[in-house]
Write an enzyme that holds these catalytic residues in place. Structure first.
Site, PDB file in Angstrom:
ATOM      1  N   HIS A 121     -65.662  84.692  37.664  1.00 41.57           N
ATOM      2  CA  HIS A 121     -65.301  84.951  39.169  1.00 41.57           C
ATOM      3  C   HIS A 121     -64.126  84.832  39.734  1.00 41.57           C
ATOM      4  O   HIS A 121     -63.419  83.484  39.636  1.00 41.57           O
ATOM      5  CB  HIS A 121     -66.369  83.668  39.715  1.00 41.57           C
ATOM      6  CG  HIS A 121     -66.600  83.679  41.403  1.00 41.57           C
ATOM      7  ND1 HIS A 121     -67.318  84.505  41.793  1.00 41.57           N
ATOM      8  CD2 HIS A 121     -66.117  82.799  42.369  1.00 41.57           C
ATOM      9  CE1 HIS A 121     -67.689  84.123  43.064  1.00 41.57           C
ATOM     10  NE2 HIS A 121     -66.641  83.184  43.238  1.00 41.57           N
ATOM     11  N   SER A 137     -65.538  85.904  47.198  1.00 39.94           N
ATOM     12  CA  SER A 137     -66.644  85.118  47.319  1.00 39.94           C
ATOM     13  C   SER A 137     -67.218  84.991  48.850  1.00 39.94           C
ATOM     14  O   SER A 137     -67.577  85.591  49.522  1.00 39.94           O
ATOM     15  CB  SER A 137     -66.310  83.878  46.340  1.00 39.94           C
ATOM     16  OG  SER A 137     -67.551  83.156  46.134  1.00 39.94           O
ATOM     17  N   LYS A 192     -68.054  87.756  51.652  1.00 38.53           N
ATOM     18  CA  LYS A 192     -69.130  87.615  52.664  1.00 38.53           C
ATOM     19  C   LYS A 192     -68.736  87.831  54.100  1.00 38.53           C
ATOM     20  O   LYS A 192     -69.072  88.653  54.823  1.00 38.53           O
ATOM     21  CB  LYS A 192     -70.063  86.448  52.701  1.00 38.53           C
ATOM     22  CG  LYS A 192     -70.576  86.026  51.217  1.00 38.53           C
ATOM     23  CD  LYS A 192     -71.439  84.728  51.237  1.00 38.53           C
ATOM     24  CE  LYS A 192     -71.217  83.924  50.203  1.00 38.53           C
ATOM     25  NZ  LYS A 192     -71.924  84.593  48.708  1.00 38.53           N
ATOM     26  N   TRP A 199     -73.443  84.288  38.564  1.00 37.29           N
ATOM     27  CA  TRP A 199     -73.935  83.511  39.760  1.00 37.29           C
ATOM     28  C   TRP A 199     -74.279  84.709  41.002  1.00 37.29           C
ATOM     29  O   TRP A 199     -74.905  84.672  41.703  1.00 37.29           O
ATOM     30  CB  TRP A 199     -72.949  82.660  40.127  1.00 37.29           C
ATOM     31  CG  TRP A 199     -73.344  81.438  41.038  1.00 37.29           C
ATOM     32  CD1 TRP A 199     -72.550  81.397  42.375  1.00 37.29           C
ATOM     33  CD2 TRP A 199     -74.512  80.539  41.120  1.00 37.29           C
ATOM     34  NE1 TRP A 199     -73.166  80.181  43.097  1.00 37.29           N
ATOM     35  CE2 TRP A 199     -74.357  79.879  42.336  1.00 37.29           C
ATOM     36  CE3 TRP A 199     -75.499  80.521  40.502  1.00 37.29           C
ATOM     37  CZ2 TRP A 199     -75.458  79.067  42.710  1.00 37.29           C
ATOM     38  CZ3 TRP A 199     -76.420  79.461  40.846  1.00 37.29           C
ATOM     39  CH2 TRP A 199     -76.405  78.708  41.972  1.00 37.29           C
TER      40      TRP A 199
END
Ligand code: GTR
Length: 374
Positions: free
Chosen positions: A355, A213, A217, A304
């Site tokens: 997730h 997550s 990044k 999401w």
């Protein structure tokens, strides 16, 4: 070169800012890659300050093997990184786990741990699937995790604690292209890489950086800037990670900046709601890894993050690998869940569920590393 259909109308990887076309690996490396990297730095993640007067020291402060706490197969070293600038300093630590009887230097994973200490417990009293040290050791890899909160706080605090406190002149006067938290975390991951280069038990030509997550990044941004990283692994990194922003569902740039403005450069604000006009998109972040390895994993229910948009950036980044005579993604059609794509230099899998990053994902990352490194 085979080009995928450009359904989202993302900017070309091969057209330079002056309009010339890149057709060789050399032109990519010397011209187009640096201009894309500069764009991502200036417009999205932000530029680190001049670090020439920062002294960074690293020391192994503890070393332990066996005993009641550790698996007898592993050796644990605690490394302290101290950064000093003028009269200011800050410290963070990480633990390195190394298989004891490998008989040769081993490849290694760096985990950017953005969840609580319990999920990357250095004492291993709380084994966790988020950072399965025991499984990693068992498969012949070393690993090290640092806790993002020790490097830079994951909340809005005005950039004066952790890494940021070394640069008080930036607290009041922040240039629009100054670094956000993701850049500070990526800097820390590169310090773990520095350490790996000094440890004879580690094969520093085969180091992967992994994050989930916001950590994903960061892993991609670290790999983009630090060419010593042989594999960058992103788990569910979604918006401003591995997902194309144009036409993305789920989280948008506007939404991420409303909740986490401090992750990015101020310049990024001007792109919220103007995705279509951006001179970049996230396929460019993925492409920065070429010709090195990159891996993205996602979850079927992670709306999401948006699996379709995540997969699309891998597809769009693929042709860059062809400049190097390599294959990017082996298939440009999204595979079913639990069907990993491991053949090309861009790896991918989608796992059923919400997730997260768990044992299933870690084993696929290691399968991919085994396949390309062993
Ligand atoms: C969310 C954020 C995502 C992702 C996630 C996480 O709230 O909107 O972009 O980074 O947090 O890090 O788990």
């Amino acid at each position: 070169m085979r080009l995928p259909e450009n359904k989202r109308n993302v900017p070309s990887l091969f057209t330079c800012l002056d309009g010339t076309q890149v057709t060789t690996a050399k032109e990519w490396q010397e011209k187009r890659r640096p201009e894309i990297l500069e764009m991502l730095r200036r417009e999205e993640y932000g530029r680190l300050p001049d670090m020439s007067d920062v002294k960074v020291e690293m020391r192994v402060v503890a070393e332990r093997q066996g005993g009641p706490m550790l698996d007898p197969r592993e050796l644990r070293k605690t490394v302290e990184v101290e950064a000093v600038r003028k009269d200011r300093h800050f410290i963070f630590c990480f633990e390195v786990f190394i298989p004891r009887n490998a008989g040769k230097p081993v490849p290694a994973f760096i985990e950017i741990c953005n969840r609580g200490t319990m999920l990357c417990d250095p004492a291993r009293e709380h084994p966790s699937q988020f950072y399965p040290v025991e499984a990693i050791i068992e498969r012949g890899y070393a690993c090290a995790a640092f806790r993002t909160q020790e490097v830079a706080p994951d909340y809005e605090e005005g950039f004066h604690t952790g890494f940021h406190r070394l640069f008080p002149e930036y607290t009041q006067n922040r240039p629009d292209d100054a670094w956000g938290t993701i850049s500070a975390w990526a800097w820390a991951a590169s310090r773990v890489m520095d350490y790996f280069e000094t440890d004879p038990m580690i094969d520093d030509k085969h180091v992967a950086v992994v994050g989930h997550s916001r950590g994903g990044k960061t892993a991609l941004w670290c790999g983009a800037q630090d060419e010593r990283i042989a594999l960058a692994v992103s788990s569910c990194s979604g918006n401003s990670g591995d997902a194309i922003s144009r036409g993305k569902s789920g989280e948008s740039i506007r939404q991420i900046l409303t909740r986490f403005p401090f992750w990015f450069a101020k310049n990024y604000q001007k792109h919220a709601d103007h995705e279509e006009e951006m001179p970049f998109d996230q396929h460019m972040l993925v492409a920065m890894m070429a010709p090195r390895l990159v891996y993205s994993s996602t979850r079927s229910l992670d709306a999401w993050a948006d699996p379709e948009s995540e997969f699309e950036s891998l597809v769009q980044a693929s042709p860059v690998y062809e400049l190097f005579g390599k294959e990017g993604l082996e298939s440009w059609d999204m595979p079913y869940a639990e069907v990993p794509l491991h053949k090309g230099s861009i790896g991918f899998h989608k796992h059923s569920g919400e997730h997260d990053m768990e044992d299933y994902d870690w084993h696929r990352y290691m399968d991919f590393a085994d396949r390309h490194w062993k």
